[in-house]
Structure formats: structure tokens, C-alpha cells
Design a protein around this motif. Structure first.
Motif, PDB file in Angstrom:
ATOM      1  N   ASN A   1      -1.994   8.217  10.039  1.00 44.38           N
ATOM      2  CA  ASN A   1      -3.315   8.414   9.438  1.00 44.38           C
ATOM      3  C   ASN A   1      -3.240   8.415   7.912  1.00 44.38           C
ATOM      4  O   ASN A   1      -3.765   9.303   7.236  1.00 44.38           O
ATOM      5  CB  ASN A   1      -3.960   9.711   9.928  1.00 44.38           C
ATOM      6  N   VAL A   2      -2.548   7.420   7.353  1.00 37.40           N
ATOM      7  CA  VAL A   2      -2.442   7.249   5.909  1.00 37.40           C
ATOM      8  C   VAL A   2      -2.866   5.833   5.556  1.00 37.40           C
ATOM      9  O   VAL A   2      -2.949   4.968   6.423  1.00 37.40           O
ATOM     10  CB  VAL A   2      -1.008   7.518   5.397  1.00 37.40           C
ATOM     11  N   ARG A   3      -3.094   5.603   4.274  1.00 33.25           N
ATOM     12  CA  ARG A   3      -3.558   4.291   3.852  1.00 33.25           C
ATOM     13  C   ARG A   3      -2.650   3.624   2.824  1.00 33.25           C
ATOM     14  O   ARG A   3      -2.858   2.460   2.496  1.00 33.25           O
ATOM     15  CB  ARG A   3      -4.976   4.395   3.281  1.00 33.25           C
ATOM     16  N   THR A   4      -1.678   4.367   2.301  1.00 31.32           N
ATOM     17  CA  THR A   4      -0.802   3.814   1.285  1.00 31.32           C
ATOM     18  C   THR A   4       0.646   4.182   1.569  1.00 31.32           C
ATOM     19  O   THR A   4       0.937   5.125   2.322  1.00 31.32           O
ATOM     20  CB  THR A   4      -1.162   4.342  -0.114  1.00 31.32           C
ATOM     21  N   ARG A   5       1.559   3.447   0.927  1.00 29.91           N
ATOM     22  CA  ARG A   5       2.984   3.741   1.074  1.00 29.91           C
ATOM     23  C   ARG A   5       3.319   5.119   0.515  1.00 29.91           C
ATOM     24  O   ARG A   5       4.124   5.853   1.085  1.00 29.91           O
ATOM     25  CB  ARG A   5       3.800   2.660   0.365  1.00 29.91           C
ATOM     26  N   VAL A   6       2.675   5.478  -0.597  1.00 32.99           N
ATOM     27  CA  VAL A   6       2.905   6.799  -1.180  1.00 32.99           C
ATOM     28  C   VAL A   6       2.451   7.897  -0.227  1.00 32.99           C
ATOM     29  O   VAL A   6       3.155   8.887  -0.007  1.00 32.99           O
ATOM     30  CB  VAL A   6       2.158   6.919  -2.523  1.00 32.99           C
ATOM     31  N   GLY A   7       1.262   7.721   0.358  1.00 34.80           N
ATOM     32  CA  GLY A   7       0.773   8.705   1.316  1.00 34.80           C
ATOM     33  C   GLY A   7       1.692   8.839   2.513  1.00 34.80           C
ATOM     34  O   GLY A   7       1.931   9.946   3.015  1.00 34.80           O
ATOM     35  N   MET A   8       2.240   7.714   2.978  1.00 33.10           N
ATOM     36  CA  MET A   8       3.170   7.747   4.102  1.00 33.10           C
ATOM     37  C   MET A   8       4.431   8.534   3.745  1.00 33.10           C
ATOM     38  O   MET A   8       4.902   9.372   4.524  1.00 33.10           O
ATOM     39  CB  MET A   8       3.548   6.308   4.483  1.00 33.10           C
ATOM     40  N   ALA A   9       4.989   8.279   2.555  1.00 34.20           N
ATOM     41  CA  ALA A   9       6.207   8.971   2.135  1.00 34.20           C
ATOM     42  C   ALA A   9       5.971  10.469   2.001  1.00 34.20           C
ATOM     43  O   ALA A   9       6.792  11.287   2.440  1.00 34.20           O
ATOM     44  CB  ALA A   9       6.704   8.384   0.815  1.00 34.20           C
ATOM     45  N   LEU A  10       4.842  10.849   1.422  1.00 32.72           N
ATOM     46  CA  LEU A  10       4.554  12.275   1.243  1.00 32.72           C
ATOM     47  C   LEU A  10       4.311  12.967   2.582  1.00 32.72           C
ATOM     48  O   LEU A  10       4.736  14.112   2.791  1.00 32.72           O
ATOM     49  CB  LEU A  10       3.340  12.440   0.325  1.00 32.72           C
ATOM     50  N   GLU A  11       3.649  12.284   3.493  1.00 32.44           N
ATOM     51  CA  GLU A  11       3.429  12.860   4.815  1.00 32.44           C
ATOM     52  C   GLU A  11       4.756  13.007   5.549  1.00 32.44           C
ATOM     53  O   GLU A  11       4.966  13.989   6.279  1.00 32.44           O
ATOM     54  CB  GLU A  11       2.475  11.971   5.616  1.00 32.44           C
ATOM     55  N   ALA A  12       5.667  12.071   5.346  1.00 33.49           N
ATOM     56  CA  ALA A  12       6.990  12.175   5.965  1.00 33.49           C
ATOM     57  C   ALA A  12       7.743  13.392   5.447  1.00 33.49           C
ATOM     58  O   ALA A  12       8.441  14.077   6.197  1.00 33.49           O
ATOM     59  CB  ALA A  12       7.789  10.894   5.693  1.00 33.49           C
ATOM     60  N   VAL A  13       7.594  13.693   4.151  1.00 33.91           N
ATOM     61  CA  VAL A  13       8.225  14.884   3.578  1.00 33.91           C
ATOM     62  C   VAL A  13       7.618  16.143   4.176  1.00 33.91           C
ATOM     63  O   VAL A  13       8.328  17.066   4.605  1.00 33.91           O
ATOM     64  CB  VAL A  13       8.061  14.899   2.039  1.00 33.91           C
TER      65      VAL A  13
END
Length: 215
Positions: free
Chosen positions: A196-208
């Protein structure tokens, strides 16, 4: 109605300067300035509740880390924007994990503060190039065998996620995975949808945040 701001900083001159600056921005108002995190929480008990809290990291009685964690539990509607004199990676990541929606250095330009407030208001977060670089650099990726249950990712999608939480380009990721760039595009779209993210940055932060990558 203007976006309401609370400021928590134990340096009075700094806090008042930030307050005066924010008051000059269209559509923003400062509700109050607190001397530390405990003072901020006590003020919130009496109301009103701000839309955004600008929180310093180093404060007496209750620092920014604990303040942000408490705000997430007690007042989840308040979006925290961290303010600090330090760019230490462990501080940045810890604040993000505790719930901060962005991280600003105190020597940033007024235009960046305004952009951060606008992004936190409209998008819910502010991740500058500086913040993204510091977070990506701090990541150490674990070895994981077999299908991954997080977000219902399969093994190939999780492998893509690990590689994407680095400075590799998508074409380089395709080479690493021995697939075509179009296949990587498919992995990206699938992971974005599942997380449920829209950007690569959002994906990385959600993974953290979810512990998919460890520090």
C-alpha cells in the motif's frame, strides 16, 4: 481553516524563531510552544490538538524520541515532524520508527520547512533526498529463505524488495535477479500494491517500520 502547529523545543530563542517563521506562512498557525516533550503532552491534555507537532530531539525531561512514541499512542492524529541539529543515521531511523513523518535539520532553509509542512499536510509525510539517502545507507538486509509471509510477498517479490532498499537502479536490479526490466516493473507494481505504497521511498520506509529490513 489554517493548519495548526505545536512546537516542542527547549531552546527558547530557536523555538520562538521557528514560531515566527511558521506564522508568516499562509494557511498555518502556531497554537503554542512547549519547552519539552512532557510539557507538550500536558498541553495536549488540555487541548486544543494541533495538526502537526514540530519536535526537537534533545530536550530535558522527555526527549524527542519518547515524545514521538507517546504522541503516536496517545494522539495518533498529530503528525510529527522531527527537528534536529544532528544528521546521525541512528537518530533519523529511530525517529521514523517511533512515528515521525519527516526529519529536518535546524539549519534548513525556510523554503524547505514550508515544503515539509505542505507535504506532511497533503501527503502525510516528508522524505527529502537527504532523509532517503540516510535511511537507505543505514539498512542491512537479512537473508531470508523460503516464501515470505510479510504483506503476503512471495520469495521473488521479497528479493526485489531487498534489492530495491539499496542504491541500485531498477535496471541493475533486473541484472541481479536475471530477469528483464519489464519483469522487475511487475515485481515493483505487485510490491507497491501489497504494501500500500506509491513510491520506492515509501516502500523502503515501510520495510524499516515493519522490520522487513534490519538496522
Amino acid at each position: 481553516m489554517p493548519i495548526s502547529i505545536a512546537i516542542a523545543d527547549d531552546h527558547n530563542l530557536v523555538a520562538e524563531a521557528i514560531s515566527d517563521l511558521v506564522q508568516k506562512f499562509d494557511n498555518y498557525e502556531v497554537l503554542f510552544v512547549a519547552g519539552n516533550g512532557r510539557d507538550l503532552l500536558n498541553r495536549l491534555q488540555r487541548g486544543p490538538i494541533p495538526d502537526i507537532a514540530l519536535v526537537d530531539l534533545n530536550m530535558p525531561e522527555m526527549d524527542g524520541f519518547e515524545t514521538t512514541s507517546q504522541l503516536r499512542q496517545l494522539h495518533p492524529s498529530v503528525r510529527v515532524l522531527a527537528l534536529s541539529m544532528t544528521d546521525r543515521e541512528e537518530h533519523i531511523v529511530r525517529m521514523v520508527r517511533n512515528g515521525a513523518r519527516g526529519y529536518l535539520l535546524k539549519d534548513c532553509r525556510p523554503s524547505e520547512l514550508r515544503r515539509a509542512l505542505d507535504d506532511v499536510t497533503t501527503k502525510g509525510f516528508y522524505y527529502s533526498d537527504f532523509l532517503t539517502h540516510q535511511l537507505i545507507r543505514s539498512m542491512n538486509l537479512p537473508d531470508v529463505a523460503g516464501p515470505v509471509s510479510y504483506f503476503n510477498l512471495n520469495k521473488r517479490e521479497f528479493n526485489f524488495l531487498k534489492l530495491a532498499c539499496s542504491e541500485l537502479t531498477y535496471n541493475e536490479i533486473a541484472d541481479k535477479m536475471c530477469v528483464s526490466p519489464r519483469t522487475v516493473d511487475g515485481y515493483r507494481e505487485a510490491v507497491f500494491q501489497k504494501m500500500n505504497v506509491r513510491t520506492r521511498v515509501g516502500m523502503a520506509l515501510e520495510a524499516v517500520r515493519k522490520g522487513l529490513v534490519e538496522l
